[in-house]
Design a protein around this motif. Structure first.
Motif, PDB file in Angstrom:
ATOM      1  N   GLY A 102       0.823  -1.215   0.000  1.00  0.00           N
ATOM      2  CA  GLY A 102       0.000   0.000   0.000  1.00  0.00           C
ATOM      3  C   GLY A 102       0.855   1.261   0.000  1.00  0.00           C
ATOM      4  O   GLY A 102       0.520   2.249   0.669  1.00  0.00           O
ATOM      5  N   LEU A 103       1.952   1.258  -0.739  1.00  0.00           N
ATOM      6  CA  LEU A 103       2.859   2.406  -0.758  1.00  0.00           C
ATOM      7  C   LEU A 103       2.533   3.336  -1.924  1.00  0.00           C
ATOM      8  O   LEU A 103       2.082   2.866  -2.974  1.00  0.00           O
ATOM      9  N   PRO A 104       2.813   4.621  -1.757  1.00  0.00           N
ATOM     10  CA  PRO A 104       2.599   5.522  -2.900  1.00  0.00           C
ATOM     11  C   PRO A 104       3.486   5.111  -4.076  1.00  0.00           C
ATOM     12  O   PRO A 104       4.637   4.729  -3.871  1.00  0.00           O
ATOM     13  N   GLY A 105       2.921   5.162  -5.272  1.00  0.00           N
ATOM     14  CA  GLY A 105       3.706   4.859  -6.481  1.00  0.00           C
ATOM     15  C   GLY A 105       3.583   3.421  -6.942  1.00  0.00           C
ATOM     16  O   GLY A 105       4.209   3.035  -7.929  1.00  0.00           O
ATOM     17  N   GLU A 106       2.745   2.619  -6.247  1.00  0.00           N
ATOM     18  CA  GLU A 106       2.622   1.208  -6.663  1.00  0.00           C
ATOM     19  C   GLU A 106       1.998   1.063  -8.052  1.00  0.00           C
ATOM     20  O   GLU A 106       2.129   0.021  -8.680  1.00  0.00           O
ATOM     21  N   ASP A 107       1.312   2.138  -8.502  1.00  0.00           N
ATOM     22  CA  ASP A 107       0.646   2.055  -9.806  1.00  0.00           C
ATOM     23  C   ASP A 107       1.557   2.473 -10.964  1.00  0.00           C
ATOM     24  O   ASP A 107       1.156   2.437 -12.121  1.00  0.00           O
ATOM     25  N   LEU A 108       2.799   2.851 -10.671  1.00  0.00           N
ATOM     26  CA  LEU A 108       3.701   3.281 -11.749  1.00  0.00           C
ATOM     27  C   LEU A 108       4.085   2.095 -12.639  1.00  0.00           C
ATOM     28  O   LEU A 108       4.189   0.963 -12.151  1.00  0.00           O
ATOM     29  N   THR A 109       4.317   2.376 -13.912  1.00  0.00           N
ATOM     30  CA  THR A 109       4.793   1.317 -14.805  1.00  0.00           C
ATOM     31  C   THR A 109       6.216   0.954 -14.381  1.00  0.00           C
ATOM     32  O   THR A 109       7.068   1.838 -14.231  1.00  0.00           O
ATOM     33  N   GLY A 110       6.436  -0.329 -14.181  1.00  0.00           N
ATOM     34  CA  GLY A 110       7.746  -0.774 -13.707  1.00  0.00           C
ATOM     35  C   GLY A 110       7.666  -1.325 -12.290  1.00  0.00           C
ATOM     36  O   GLY A 110       8.655  -1.822 -11.767  1.00  0.00           O
TER      37      GLY A 110
ATOM     38  N   PRO B 241      11.073  -0.534   1.719  1.00  0.00           N
ATOM     39  CA  PRO B 241      10.585   0.429   0.727  1.00  0.00           C
ATOM     40  C   PRO B 241       9.513   1.318   1.352  1.00  0.00           C
ATOM     41  O   PRO B 241       8.694   0.818   2.144  1.00  0.00           O
ATOM     42  N   VAL B 242       9.535   2.616   1.054  1.00  0.00           N
ATOM     43  CA  VAL B 242       8.488   3.497   1.591  1.00  0.00           C
ATOM     44  C   VAL B 242       7.693   4.188   0.491  1.00  0.00           C
ATOM     45  O   VAL B 242       6.553   4.586   0.704  1.00  0.00           O
ATOM     46  N   GLN B 243       8.304   4.327  -0.684  1.00  0.00           N
ATOM     47  CA  GLN B 243       7.624   5.037  -1.770  1.00  0.00           C
ATOM     48  C   GLN B 243       8.326   4.784  -3.099  1.00  0.00           C
ATOM     49  O   GLN B 243       9.537   4.552  -3.130  1.00  0.00           O
ATOM     50  N   MET B 244       7.539   4.819  -4.175  1.00  0.00           N
ATOM     51  CA  MET B 244       8.141   4.748  -5.516  1.00  0.00           C
ATOM     52  C   MET B 244       7.934   6.099  -6.192  1.00  0.00           C
ATOM     53  O   MET B 244       6.850   6.677  -6.110  1.00  0.00           O
ATOM     54  N   HIS B 245       8.969   6.603  -6.869  1.00  0.00           N
ATOM     55  CA  HIS B 245       8.876   7.876  -7.579  1.00  0.00           C
ATOM     56  C   HIS B 245       8.955   7.622  -9.078  1.00  0.00           C
ATOM     57  O   HIS B 245       9.643   6.684  -9.507  1.00  0.00           O
ATOM     58  N   GLY B 246       8.275   8.460  -9.842  1.00  0.00           N
ATOM     59  CA  GLY B 246       8.327   8.255 -11.285  1.00  0.00           C
ATOM     60  C   GLY B 246       8.211   9.547 -12.063  1.00  0.00           C
ATOM     61  O   GLY B 246       7.996  10.624 -11.488  1.00  0.00           O
ATOM     62  N   GLU B 247       8.370   9.405 -13.359  1.00  0.00           N
ATOM     63  CA  GLU B 247       8.185  10.531 -14.284  1.00  0.00           C
ATOM     64  C   GLU B 247       7.346  10.038 -15.435  1.00  0.00           C
ATOM     65  O   GLU B 247       7.633   8.956 -15.993  1.00  0.00           O
ATOM     66  N   ASP B 248       6.325  10.788 -15.779  1.00  0.00           N
ATOM     67  CA  ASP B 248       5.424  10.405 -16.883  1.00  0.00           C
ATOM     68  C   ASP B 248       4.883   8.989 -16.704  1.00  0.00           C
ATOM     69  O   ASP B 248       4.791   8.214 -17.666  1.00  0.00           O
ATOM     70  N   GLY B 249       4.599   8.627 -15.465  1.00  0.00           N
ATOM     71  CA  GLY B 249       4.005   7.324 -15.198  1.00  0.00           C
ATOM     72  C   GLY B 249       4.998   6.178 -15.140  1.00  0.00           C
ATOM     73  O   GLY B 249       4.622   5.032 -14.905  1.00  0.00           O
TER      74      GLY B 249
ATOM     75  N   LEU C 277      17.393   7.128  -1.683  1.00  0.00           N
ATOM     76  CA  LEU C 277      16.776   6.827  -2.981  1.00  0.00           C
ATOM     77  C   LEU C 277      17.662   5.869  -3.773  1.00  0.00           C
ATOM     78  O   LEU C 277      18.882   6.048  -3.807  1.00  0.00           O
ATOM     79  N   LEU C 278      17.042   4.866  -4.371  1.00  0.00           N
ATOM     80  CA  LEU C 278      17.782   3.967  -5.275  1.00  0.00           C
ATOM     81  C   LEU C 278      17.287   4.260  -6.692  1.00  0.00           C
ATOM     82  O   LEU C 278      16.081   4.296  -6.934  1.00  0.00           O
ATOM     83  N   ASP C 279      18.222   4.473  -7.607  1.00  0.00           N
ATOM     84  CA  ASP C 279      17.850   4.706  -9.008  1.00  0.00           C
ATOM     85  C   ASP C 279      17.525   3.367  -9.651  1.00  0.00           C
ATOM     86  O   ASP C 279      18.430   2.569  -9.913  1.00  0.00           O
TER      87      ASP C 279
END
Ligand code: FAD
Length: 436
Positions: free
Chosen positions: A111-119, A251-259, A288-290
């Motif tokens: 249930g972390l933010p960013g789980e819906d990102l592609t990847g 893990p606490v959050q996933m970050h993305g750009e353009d989905g 942050l891990l790239d």
């Protein structure tokens, strides 16, 4: 047909098939309903594809089970509130007991933010993808150059193996909530990836973890030795992938750009002792891990839409049970409905465990049936119901035909094994549909 007990088994993984055999061996007539066209469950679609000898050995046993004339097979049929038939539909067919061995098909997310990102993916979907289970085999996955896998068990190692040997990613990072002493993978599985393990990076991690481990009386060097135990049997590397661990990190959050995923944010942990158990506790320090891909290998849960009550990611069991086997309850609260294998305990154990649990569940069913009068089972009524579904229903002979065609294809292509990656191709190979 002689009077006997008529039992439905839902799911043809190891638990369902060995459970069905136990029931049939004790004289019951058994109908096995399976979501997938092929039998085998995770033995077919979970175990690493290159484990040919193990997989073929299991397939041989499954074929023998299905050759039993008291077992009927109905593949491509999903049971559940959103399936082709509901559990009530199955009960209405007159079965005297139902054994649910549908595995653990639900997906556990944090249930972390960013789980819906592609990847961002769940391990089960990835494993189904590379094992060619439709429809996962037809989905597009974004496996980037840098991939984080969250988890510390055999599934994490299997996925690392795929990323290292097939995808040939630049960097594969196992993100482990607790420390080096709490990894859960088997030595044998590590043999396939240890040649790619960055030992200098491991030593840095061991050094960083040392004060935290010592605070809870753990031995960092012993943990290092355990992780490296499979080194003498390392399978030679086939890629330049760098494999490394990030211990004591959640893990606490996933970050993305353009989905699209670009970074995984992790929080550092320390270890604390609570009720005799070592637990991870966040320090508040975040990094942050790239990475372009994150795969969660944190276990599974049962399918909440199946139609049985669920609590704590599992189907509810009656406690204390009326028919205990090995001190376990196999009884759901629904009269005559039992659970076994990963449907009883999600993500628990290997095939041998699922097999034993399926047999135990069947024994609980047999105890329950002792109070029921044998009936004159009507497989014809079941077949008629299947025909009414207006979709191809896979029977035993169809599976045999499919296997023959796949073996021929493998020979033609010079492969150890060949699998069609879509239901349409399988149905066409069995002569059940015609495609243009
Ligand atoms: C990635 C991975 C790798 C593994 N590697 C190994 C290994 O190397 N060695 C080993 O011994 N074990 C391995 N295992 C463990 C092993 O696969 C499991 O222990 C075992 O398959 C569990 O058996 P099961 O019958 O309970 O469930 P499953 O194998 O999951 O079978 C469930 C069956 O139910 C069917 N089903 C699901 N939902 C429905 C529904 N709604 N209606 C009808 N049918 C349904 C499915 O089609 C499937 O056939 C691995 C597991 C995973 C996830």
């Amino acid at each position: 047909m002689q009077n006997t007990h008529h039992v439905a088994v839902i799911g043809a993984g190891p638990a369902g098939l060995f459970g069905a055999r136990e029931l049939a061996n004790q004289g019951a007539r058994v109908a096995v309903f399976n979501r997938d066209i092929k039998p085998g469950g995770l033995a077919e679609y979970g175990i690493y594809p290159a484990k040919h000898v193990m997989k073929e050995g299991l397939r041989k046993q499954f074929r023998q089970v299905l050759d039993n004339p008291n077992i009927d097979y109905y593949g491509n049929i999903s049971i559940g509130t959103q399936g082709d038939l509901s559990l009530d539909d199955i009960l209405a067919l007159g079965f005297q007991a139902v054994l649910v061995t549908a595995g653990a098909q639900g997906t556990k997310w944090l249930g972390l933010p960013g789980e819906d990102l592609t990847g961002v993916y769940h391990a089960k979907d990835v494993v189904y993808f590379y094992n060619k289970l439709p429809p996962f085999s037809q989905k597009k996955f974004r496996f980037g150059r840098r991939v984080a896998i969250v988890g510390a068990g055999n599934v994490m190692v299997d996925i690392a193996r795929y990323l290292i040997q097939d995808v040939k990613a630049d960097e594969v990072i196992a993100v482990v909530r607790r420390g080096p002493a709490e990894v859960k993978f088997d030595k044998k599985e590590m043999e396939y990836v240890i040649a790619n393990l960055d030992i200098a990076a491991l030593d840095e991690e061991i050094q960083r973890s040392t004060p935290i481990m010592q605070a809870v009386n753990q031995d960092p060097q012993a943990a290092r030795a355990t992780i490296l135990e499979s080194q003498p049997k390392a399978v030679p590397a086939v890629s330049q992938s760098r494999f490394r661990f990030e211990f004591l990190a959640s893990p606490v959050q996933m970050h993305g750009e353009d989905g699209l995923l670009t970074k995984l944010e992790i929080e550092d942990n320390i270890l604390v002792l609570k009720d005799g158990e070592t637990k991870a506790k966040g320090t508040g320090n975040k990094r942050l891990l790239d990475v372009e891909t994150v795969i969660f290998a944190i276990g599974d849960k049962v399918d909440a839409t199946f139609g049985l009550p669920v609590e704590w990611n599992e189907f509810v069991k009656v406690e204390p049970p009326k028919y205990p086997i090995d001190n376990h309850s196999y009884e759901s609260p629904v009269e005559g409905v039992f659970v076994g294998g990963w449907s009883r305990k999600a993500s628990e154990g290997l095939v041998g465990y699922a097999r034993k649990d399926g047999i135990n569940a069947a024994r609980a069913v047999l105890e329950y049936l002792k109070a029921k009068q044998p009936i004159n089972p009507s497989p014809e009524a079941v077949t008629a119901k299947m025909k009414g579904l207006n979709k191809p229903v896979i029977m035993k002979d169809d599976i045999k035909r499919l296997e023959t065609v796949e073996v021929e294809e493998a020979t033609k292509r010079g492969l150890e094994e060949f699998k069609f990656a879509s239901n349409e191709e399988m149905l066409e190979a069995m002569g059940l549909i015609e495609t243009a």
